[in-house]
Design a protein around this motif. Structure first.
Motif, PDB file in Angstrom:
ATOM      1  N   ILE A 198     -46.223  -0.475  29.432  1.00 34.62           N
ATOM      2  CA  ILE A 198     -46.706   0.327  28.305  1.00 34.62           C
ATOM      3  C   ILE A 198     -45.619   0.418  27.227  1.00 34.62           C
ATOM      4  O   ILE A 198     -45.886   0.203  26.039  1.00 34.62           O
ATOM      5  CB  ILE A 198     -47.116   1.743  28.769  1.00 34.62           C
ATOM      6  CG1 ILE A 198     -48.121   1.652  29.924  1.00 34.62           C
ATOM      7  CG2 ILE A 198     -47.678   2.539  27.607  1.00 34.62           C
ATOM      8  CD1 ILE A 198     -49.381   0.888  29.600  1.00 34.62           C
ATOM      9  N   VAL A 223     -56.105   7.840  34.533  1.00 32.72           N
ATOM     10  CA  VAL A 223     -54.818   8.006  33.842  1.00 32.72           C
ATOM     11  C   VAL A 223     -54.860   9.176  32.859  1.00 32.72           C
ATOM     12  O   VAL A 223     -53.858   9.853  32.633  1.00 32.72           O
ATOM     13  CB  VAL A 223     -54.415   6.704  33.122  1.00 32.72           C
ATOM     14  CG1 VAL A 223     -53.163   6.895  32.272  1.00 32.72           C
ATOM     15  CG2 VAL A 223     -54.186   5.592  34.138  1.00 32.72           C
ATOM     16  N   SER A 260     -51.377  -3.306  38.929  1.00 35.23           N
ATOM     17  CA  SER A 260     -50.022  -3.792  38.696  1.00 35.23           C
ATOM     18  C   SER A 260     -49.509  -4.518  39.945  1.00 35.23           C
ATOM     19  O   SER A 260     -50.095  -4.415  41.027  1.00 35.23           O
ATOM     20  CB  SER A 260     -49.092  -2.637  38.326  1.00 35.23           C
ATOM     21  OG  SER A 260     -49.144  -1.622  39.294  1.00 35.23           O
ATOM     22  N   PHE A 288     -60.086   4.837  27.534  1.00 39.82           N
ATOM     23  CA  PHE A 288     -60.242   5.064  28.967  1.00 39.82           C
ATOM     24  C   PHE A 288     -61.614   4.583  29.438  1.00 39.82           C
ATOM     25  O   PHE A 288     -62.626   4.858  28.796  1.00 39.82           O
ATOM     26  CB  PHE A 288     -60.093   6.553  29.291  1.00 39.82           C
ATOM     27  CG  PHE A 288     -58.729   7.098  28.963  1.00 39.82           C
ATOM     28  CD1 PHE A 288     -57.635   6.776  29.750  1.00 39.82           C
ATOM     29  CD2 PHE A 288     -58.537   7.902  27.844  1.00 39.82           C
ATOM     30  CE1 PHE A 288     -56.366   7.253  29.436  1.00 39.82           C
ATOM     31  CE2 PHE A 288     -57.280   8.391  27.531  1.00 39.82           C
ATOM     32  CZ  PHE A 288     -56.195   8.066  28.334  1.00 39.82           C
ATOM     33  N   HIS A 303     -49.775  -7.561  34.374  1.00 37.92           N
ATOM     34  CA  HIS A 303     -49.435  -6.147  34.570  1.00 37.92           C
ATOM     35  C   HIS A 303     -48.524  -5.992  35.781  1.00 37.92           C
ATOM     36  O   HIS A 303     -48.939  -6.262  36.914  1.00 37.92           O
ATOM     37  CB  HIS A 303     -50.728  -5.359  34.777  1.00 37.92           C
ATOM     38  CG  HIS A 303     -50.570  -3.874  34.747  1.00 37.92           C
ATOM     39  ND1 HIS A 303     -49.485  -3.239  34.180  1.00 37.92           N
ATOM     40  CD2 HIS A 303     -51.382  -2.878  35.216  1.00 37.92           C
ATOM     41  CE1 HIS A 303     -49.635  -1.931  34.296  1.00 37.92           C
ATOM     42  NE2 HIS A 303     -50.769  -1.692  34.928  1.00 37.92           N
ATOM     43  N   ALA A 357     -50.921   8.974  26.639  1.00 34.33           N
ATOM     44  CA  ALA A 357     -51.958   7.955  26.516  1.00 34.33           C
ATOM     45  C   ALA A 357     -53.069   8.402  25.569  1.00 34.33           C
ATOM     46  O   ALA A 357     -53.511   7.643  24.700  1.00 34.33           O
ATOM     47  CB  ALA A 357     -52.533   7.635  27.896  1.00 34.33           C
ATOM     48  N   PHE A 369     -54.082   0.558  24.298  1.00 36.28           N
ATOM     49  CA  PHE A 369     -54.331   0.106  25.666  1.00 36.28           C
ATOM     50  C   PHE A 369     -55.714   0.500  26.162  1.00 36.28           C
ATOM     51  O   PHE A 369     -56.274   1.522  25.744  1.00 36.28           O
ATOM     52  CB  PHE A 369     -53.271   0.675  26.603  1.00 36.28           C
ATOM     53  CG  PHE A 369     -51.918   0.053  26.405  1.00 36.28           C
ATOM     54  CD1 PHE A 369     -51.583  -1.139  27.029  1.00 36.28           C
ATOM     55  CD2 PHE A 369     -50.988   0.650  25.573  1.00 36.28           C
ATOM     56  CE1 PHE A 369     -50.348  -1.726  26.821  1.00 36.28           C
ATOM     57  CE2 PHE A 369     -49.747   0.067  25.362  1.00 36.28           C
ATOM     58  CZ  PHE A 369     -49.428  -1.117  25.983  1.00 36.28           C
ATOM     59  N   SER A 386     -57.331   1.541  29.675  1.00 36.02           N
ATOM     60  CA  SER A 386     -56.818   2.031  30.955  1.00 36.02           C
ATOM     61  C   SER A 386     -57.924   2.662  31.780  1.00 36.02           C
ATOM     62  O   SER A 386     -58.950   3.110  31.240  1.00 36.02           O
ATOM     63  CB  SER A 386     -55.699   3.057  30.703  1.00 36.02           C
ATOM     64  OG  SER A 386     -55.225   3.614  31.902  1.00 36.02           O
ATOM     65  N   LYS A 387     -57.720   2.727  33.075  1.00 32.27           N
ATOM     66  CA  LYS A 387     -58.682   3.388  33.951  1.00 32.27           C
ATOM     67  C   LYS A 387     -58.726   4.883  33.625  1.00 32.27           C
ATOM     68  O   LYS A 387     -57.731   5.476  33.217  1.00 32.27           O
ATOM     69  CB  LYS A 387     -58.311   3.166  35.419  1.00 32.27           C
ATOM     70  CG  LYS A 387     -56.932   3.649  35.818  1.00 32.27           C
ATOM     71  CD  LYS A 387     -56.615   3.271  37.259  1.00 32.27           C
ATOM     72  CE  LYS A 387     -55.221   3.747  37.653  1.00 32.27           C
ATOM     73  NZ  LYS A 387     -54.878   3.377  39.045  1.00 32.27           N
ATOM     74  N   TRP A 392     -45.328   0.394  35.153  1.00 31.81           N
ATOM     75  CA  TRP A 392     -45.526   1.409  34.106  1.00 31.81           C
ATOM     76  C   TRP A 392     -44.698   1.062  32.872  1.00 31.81           C
ATOM     77  O   TRP A 392     -45.045   1.457  31.751  1.00 31.81           O
ATOM     78  CB  TRP A 392     -45.129   2.797  34.626  1.00 31.81           C
ATOM     79  CG  TRP A 392     -43.720   2.897  35.146  1.00 31.81           C
ATOM     80  CD1 TRP A 392     -43.294   2.682  36.430  1.00 31.81           C
ATOM     81  CD2 TRP A 392     -42.543   3.225  34.392  1.00 31.81           C
ATOM     82  NE1 TRP A 392     -41.924   2.862  36.518  1.00 31.81           N
ATOM     83  CE2 TRP A 392     -41.437   3.194  35.289  1.00 31.81           C
ATOM     84  CE3 TRP A 392     -42.306   3.542  33.057  1.00 31.81           C
ATOM     85  CZ2 TRP A 392     -40.136   3.464  34.882  1.00 31.81           C
ATOM     86  CZ3 TRP A 392     -41.006   3.821  32.655  1.00 31.81           C
ATOM     87  CH2 TRP A 392     -39.939   3.783  33.550  1.00 31.81           C
ATOM     88  N   THR A 444     -55.294   5.480  23.536  1.00 33.18           N
ATOM     89  CA  THR A 444     -55.723   4.671  24.680  1.00 33.18           C
ATOM     90  C   THR A 444     -57.230   4.795  24.892  1.00 33.18           C
ATOM     91  O   THR A 444     -57.808   5.882  24.737  1.00 33.18           O
ATOM     92  CB  THR A 444     -54.987   5.118  25.953  1.00 33.18           C
ATOM     93  OG1 THR A 444     -53.589   4.887  25.781  1.00 33.18           O
ATOM     94  CG2 THR A 444     -55.473   4.360  27.175  1.00 33.18           C
TER      95      THR A 444
END
Length: 278
Positions: A105, A122, A172, A139, A99, A132, A116, A118-119, A102, A137
């Protein structure tokens, strides 16, 4: 400064210059077209999802093609070449990648159809959060008390045939390095027999800066703001290129534990990334 007296890589920012007149023109042209394509695609996706969901439930046989098409077109509009080696696996399973930005993605959506992980924060981000959520996505919250619920959600999505995409580094980077992989998310692959039917495919994403530019040109890390980095990318007179390498997939049950599987993926990705950025 670190204990050894060396500056930590996270503390060395990229020098972001304000675009000149021509740079702002590029921002306006590229940004306008990118916004039109991205949110036009989002509207189309949401309309089709109203039809798709009642008919297919969790399965999404149509809308992921819209996401992939939009992301492919994004690289054309940004004048940022994207090359691919290897091929996405066809087996049921998940993808793990390094990662850097951005841009990951757009990159990973352009070369395959994935969902994806993701946290949770986001989901609340303006613009990005809407995209997202609409594209499916998953989460996750960084709370131990929610581990069981998240495990069940992963299992549900994996059993529905969704290829989930994880970033095991957990953050990232500056695009010049691969951080140690965290194995916690790999635990989802070792529950209720999933390890006997699932495959994992390591994928390396490499950003090559334009000649004469900071080699971290496309990296996005730490407290860097999204807006200035996006402007810098859109305003660039000369773009670099993005390279994606699909490595051979491996069966989960070939590894005795999540830590062994995470280490294998890290080694494969780190080796190809190191060779490319030397």
């Amino acid at each position: 400064m670190s204990a050894a007296g060396h500056t930590d890589w996270r503390e060395v920012p990229i020098a972001v210059e304000r675009p000149g007149v021509i740079g702002w023109a590029r921002v306006g042209l590229r940004g306008g077209m990118l916004g039109l394509v991205t949110y036009g695609g989002l509207v189309l996706l949401l309309v089709l999802r109203l039809i798709e969901r009642p008919l297919f439930g969790q399965a999404r046989p149509i809308t992921p093609f819209i996401t992939q098409g939009v992301c492919k077109l994004a690289f054309v509009l940004m004048r940022l070449p994207l090359t691919v080696s290897g091929r996405p696996m066809r087996q049921k399973g998940a993808v793990v990648a390094n990662h850097s930005s951005w841009l990951d993605i757009f990159t990973l959506n352009a070369v395959q159809r994935v969902y994806f992980v993701s946290k949770a924060e986001v989901a609340g981000w303006p613009a990005i959060g809407w995209l997202a959520r609409a594209t499916g996505t998953v989460f996750i919250a960084r709370k131990g008390t929610e581990a069981k619920a998240q495990q069940e959600l992963f299992e549900e999505r994996l059993r529905a045939g969704h290829k989930l995409c994880f970033f095991p580094e957990g953050t990232s980077t500056d695009a010049l390095r691969v951080l140690p992989f965290k194995s916690s998310l790999f635990q989802a692959f070792y529950s209720h027999g999933l390890d006997r039917v699932m495959f994992i495919q390591p994928v390396t994403v490499i950003y090559h800066a334009a000649p004469g530019q900071d080699p971290r040109q496309y990296g996005w890390w730490g407290d860097m703001a999204f807006g200035p980095h996006l402007l810098m990318t859109l305003a660039a007179r000369r773009q670099g290129r993005v390279e994606v390498i699909f490595h051979p997939e491996v069966p989960v049950d070939a590894f005795p534990s999540r830590k062994d599987l995470a280490l294998h993926c890290e080694r494969v990705i780190r080796a190809s990334h190191s060779l490319a950025v030397e």
